[in-house]
Scaffold this motif. Structure first.
Motif, mmCIF file in Angstrom:
data_model
loop_
_atom_site.group_PDB
_atom_site.id
_atom_site.type_symbol
_atom_site.label_atom_id
_atom_site.label_comp_id
_atom_site.label_asym_id
_atom_site.label_seq_id
_atom_site.Cartn_x
_atom_site.Cartn_y
_atom_site.Cartn_z
ATOM 1 N N UNK A 1 -1.282 7.423 4.369
ATOM 2 C CA UNK A 1 -1.348 7.513 2.675
ATOM 3 C C UNK A 1 -0.389 6.350 2.439
ATOM 4 N N UNK A 2 -0.652 5.132 2.515
ATOM 5 C CA UNK A 2 0.500 3.841 2.189
ATOM 6 C C UNK A 2 0.788 3.938 0.731
ATOM 7 N N UNK A 3 2.077 3.316 0.570
ATOM 8 C CA UNK A 3 2.525 3.465 -1.172
ATOM 9 C C UNK A 3 2.636 1.767 -1.430
ATOM 10 N N UNK A 4 2.747 1.070 -0.441
ATOM 11 C CA UNK A 4 2.763 -0.660 -0.697
ATOM 12 C C UNK A 4 1.744 -1.117 -0.005
ATOM 13 N N UNK A 5 1.526 -2.598 -0.403
ATOM 14 C CA UNK A 5 0.652 -3.597 -0.119
ATOM 15 C C UNK A 5 0.907 -3.957 1.456
ATOM 16 N N UNK A 6 2.509 -3.769 1.610
ATOM 17 C CA UNK A 6 3.052 -4.248 3.057
ATOM 18 C C UNK A 6 2.456 -3.036 4.119
ATOM 19 N N UNK A 7 2.624 -2.087 3.626
ATOM 20 C CA UNK A 7 2.270 -0.962 4.311
ATOM 21 C C UNK A 7 0.746 -0.917 4.884
ATOM 22 N N UNK A 8 -0.080 -1.158 3.807
ATOM 23 C CA UNK A 8 -1.658 -1.239 3.996
ATOM 24 C C UNK A 8 -1.635 -2.625 5.098
ATOM 25 N N UNK A 9 -1.045 -3.522 5.019
ATOM 26 C CA UNK A 9 -1.139 -4.746 5.978
ATOM 27 C C UNK A 9 -0.650 -4.196 7.324
ATOM 28 N N UNK A 10 0.176 -3.524 7.306
ATOM 29 C CA UNK A 10 0.950 -2.996 8.796
ATOM 30 C C UNK A 10 0.084 -2.116 9.528
ATOM 31 N N UNK A 11 -0.521 -1.155 8.621
ATOM 32 C CA UNK A 11 -1.537 -0.349 9.265
ATOM 33 C C UNK A 11 -2.879 -0.916 9.704
ATOM 34 N N UNK B 1 -7.799 -7.322 9.236
ATOM 35 C CA UNK B 1 -6.704 -7.825 10.399
ATOM 36 C C UNK B 1 -5.502 -7.850 9.742
ATOM 37 N N UNK B 2 -5.321 -7.397 8.242
ATOM 38 C CA UNK B 2 -3.968 -7.514 7.703
ATOM 39 C C UNK B 2 -3.683 -8.750 7.055
ATOM 40 N N UNK B 3 -4.455 -9.733 6.903
ATOM 41 C CA UNK B 3 -4.201 -10.743 6.081
ATOM 42 C C UNK B 3 -4.486 -10.323 4.616
ATOM 43 N N UNK B 4 -4.013 -11.270 3.718
ATOM 44 C CA UNK B 4 -4.007 -10.889 2.315
ATOM 45 C C UNK B 4 -4.960 -12.165 1.634
ATOM 46 N N UNK B 5 -5.756 -11.650 0.835
ATOM 47 C CA UNK B 5 -6.433 -12.644 -0.185
ATOM 48 C C UNK B 5 -5.934 -12.120 -1.656
ATOM 49 N N UNK B 6 -5.430 -13.198 -2.363
ATOM 50 C CA UNK B 6 -5.148 -13.010 -3.570
ATOM 51 C C UNK B 6 -6.062 -13.871 -4.609
ATOM 52 N N UNK B 7 -6.789 -13.131 -5.407
ATOM 53 C CA UNK B 7 -8.058 -13.601 -5.976
ATOM 54 C C UNK B 7 -8.062 -13.479 -7.596
ATOM 55 N N UNK B 8 -8.011 -14.561 -8.226
ATOM 56 C CA UNK B 8 -8.219 -14.625 -9.522
ATOM 57 C C UNK B 8 -9.152 -15.315 -10.472
#
Ligand SMILES: Cc1cc2nc3c(=O)[nH]c(=O)nc-3n(C[C@H](O)[C@H](O)[C@H](O)COP(=O)(O)OP(=O)(O)OC[C@H]3O[C@@H](n4cnc5c(N)ncnc54)[C@H](O)[C@@H]3O)c2cc1C
Length: 368
Positions: A31-41, A181-188
Motif C-alpha cells: 500500500x504505497x503512499x508516494x510515487x517514490x515508493x511505487x518506483x522502489x516496489x 521497471x520503476x522508470x517514470x514517465x511524465x506526460x502532459x
C-alpha cells in the motif's frame, strides 16, 4: 524509503476481489503512499520477475483489479492533493494522487476547500482564485462515487453523464506513470505525439522507448476495450484506458469546469419499449442541455417498487404506475432555471408525441 511488501495473508482477503465479484490469488501486497515508493516496489519486483496487479478502490466491474498470482499494488493510500494551476483558457487544472476518491473530490469542490498541505506558492496563489471563482466540478460520473481518480483514468470510466461530457479521457491533462521497471514517465496533454503509429517516449531517467502502436481503427461509437490508438495520437491517451497494463498512474492532472447552477433529473415512464425508443430518438436532437439519457428496464423498475415498500430510504418516492414498464431518465444541466424550464417544455412535448404522459413523469430539481 520503500513501502513494505507484505505476504498476502487472510487479513488482506478482500483485496483478492473487486466489484465484479470474482476473486483471485496473490503472494504479496503493498500500500504505497508516494510515487517514490511505487518506483522502489516495481523496481524490486521487476528484478524478481514477479507479476503485478494494480488496484484503486476495486469498484471495477470487469475484474481488472483481481490478481492472478504475484503482487497486488494497491494505490488507495496515495490520496494527497498536490497542486493547482490555470491553463490559457483560465480553466482550473488540479493535480492529485491516484487514490483520491471521487466522492471526496466532489465534497471538497462543493465546499471550495482543498487540502493544500505541501503546495508551492504558485499553487497557493491559484487556490485563492479558485476559492473566489464560481463553484467548480469534475464531470465524470461512473455511478460508483467511491472509485479513485487513478482507477477512473486507468479504465477511462464513463457513466451516465458521458452523454454530454464524454468519458474520463478529455478531462485528464497530465499523468505520471511508473513503468514496470520503476522508470517514470511524465506526460502532459499536447506535448508528445506519435508519428503515424510510431511513438517515441523518454522517461525521466533518460531511457528512450520506441513503440509501434497497433494498427487497428478505433470504433466511432462508445468503446472501452483495447488500447486507445490513432494516427499521430497524443501519448497521454495510450495510458488512459490501459487498465494498469502499461504502468502505475501515480499522479493525475484533471481539468475542472464551472458547475451547472441548475440540475434537473426527469424520469419519463412508458408502457412499452417501442415508446421509450421513439422518445429517446426524438428527444436527443431537441435538447441542448441534456447531460444524461439513461434507460431502466422492467426489472429495474420492479426493484424500485420492492425497495419503496421495504426500505425507508426509498419510501418518499411517489408510487410507480402499474403500467410503467420502462423508464428513460434525462438529466438537464443548465445555467439558470429559465433555460431548464425551456428544455423541460421541449421534453414534455416529445414525451406526449411518443405516448408518455406528463402526469406520470418525475422531476427532481436542485434546491435554489
Ligand atoms: C454500481 C456500479 C456502477 C458502475 N457504473 C459504471 C459506469 O456507469 N461507467 C463506468 O465506466 N464504470 C462504472 N462502474 C465501474 C467503476 O466504478 C469504474 O470502473 C471505476 O472508475 C474504477 O475505479 P477504481 O478506483 O475502483 O478502480 P479499480 O476497480 O481498483 O481498478 C480498475 C482498473 O484500473 C486499474 N488501476 C487502478 N488504479 C490504477 C492506477 N493508479 N494505475 C494504473 N492502473 C490502475 C486496475 O488494474 C484495473 O484494471 C460501476 C461500478 C459499480 C460498482
Amino acid at each position: 524509503m520503500s513501502a513494505t511488501i507484505k505476504p498476502f495473508t487472510d487479513e488482506f482477503e478482500e483485496y483478492g476481489r473487486d466489484e465484479s465479484r470474482t476473486s483471485g490469488e496473490a503472494s504479496s501486497i503493498s500500500f504505497p503512499t508516494t510515487e517514490d515508493e511505487v518506483r522502489a516496489i516495481l523496481k524490486k519486483l521487476h528484478a524478481e520477475r514477479v507479476p503485478v496487479t494494480v488496484q484503486g478502490a476495486r469498484t471495477g466491474l470487469a475484474a481488472g483489479a483481481v490478481p492472478h498470482g504475484g503482487h497486488i499494488l494497491n494505490t488507495s493510500r496515495m490520496n494527497r492533493y498536490l497542486g493547482i494551476r490555470r491553463d490559457e483558457q483560465g480553466s482550473f487544472l488540479l493535480r492529485v494522487a491516484p487514490g483520491v476518491v471521487l466522492s471526496e473530490l466532489r465534497k471538497q469542490l462543493g465546499k471550495k476547500v482543498l487540502p493544500t498541505a505541501g503546495w508551492d506558492q504558485a499553487s497557493l496563489e491559484v487556490y485563492e482564485e479558485f476559492q473566489e471563482a464560481p463553484e467548480q466540478f469534475f464531470p465524470t460520473d461512473p455511478t460508483e462515487a467511491s472509485a479513485c481518480l487513478g482507477g477512473m483514468a486507468a479504465c477511462n470510466a464513463s457513466g451516465a453523464r458521458s452523454y454530454a461530457y464524454g468519458p474520463m479521457r478529455p478531462h485528464v491533462t497530465g499523468l505520471h506513470v511508473v513503468l514496470t521497471d520503476g522508470d517514470l514517465l511524465e506526460l502532459h496533454r499536447g506535448e508528445v505525439f506519435a508519428r503515424g503509429r510510431r511513438l517515441s517516449l523518454v522517461t525521466v531517467q533518460g531511457r528512450t522507448l520506441e513503440l509501434d502502436l497497433p494498427d487497428y481503427t478505433m470504433p466511432k461509437t462508445k468503446n472501452a476495450s483495447g488500447y486507445f490508438v490513432a494516427d499521430d495520437m497524443d501519448a497521454i491517451d495510450l495510458f488512459i484506458g490501459a487498465c494498469g497494463t502499461l504502468g502505475v498512474i501515480t499522479e493525475l492532472e484533471i481539468a475542472l469546469q464551472a458547475a451547472p447552477a441548475v440540475v434537473w433529473g426527469v424520469s419519463c415512464f412508458f408502457d412499452s419499449e417501442d415508446k421509450a425508443v421513439s422518445f429517446t430518438d426524438s428527444v436527443r436532437p431537441v435538447l441542448s442541455h441534456a447531460a444524461a439519457i439513461e434507460y431502466f428496464d422492467a426489472g429495474a423498475l420492479d426493484i424500485l417498487r420492492r425497495q419503496r415498500e421495504q426500505s425507508t430510504a426509498f419510501a418518499s418516492l411517489p408510487a410507480l404506475d402499474k403500467d410503467a414498464k420502462v423508464c428513460v431518465y434525462v438529466e438537464l444541466d443548465c445555467d439558470d432555471e429559465a433555460r431548464a424550464t425551456e428544455e423541460l417544455y421541449h421534453l414534455g412535448w416529445v414525451l406526449e408525441l411518443a405516448g408518455g404522459s406528463d402526469d406520470a413523469t418525475w422531476v427532481a430539481r436542485t434546491e435554489v
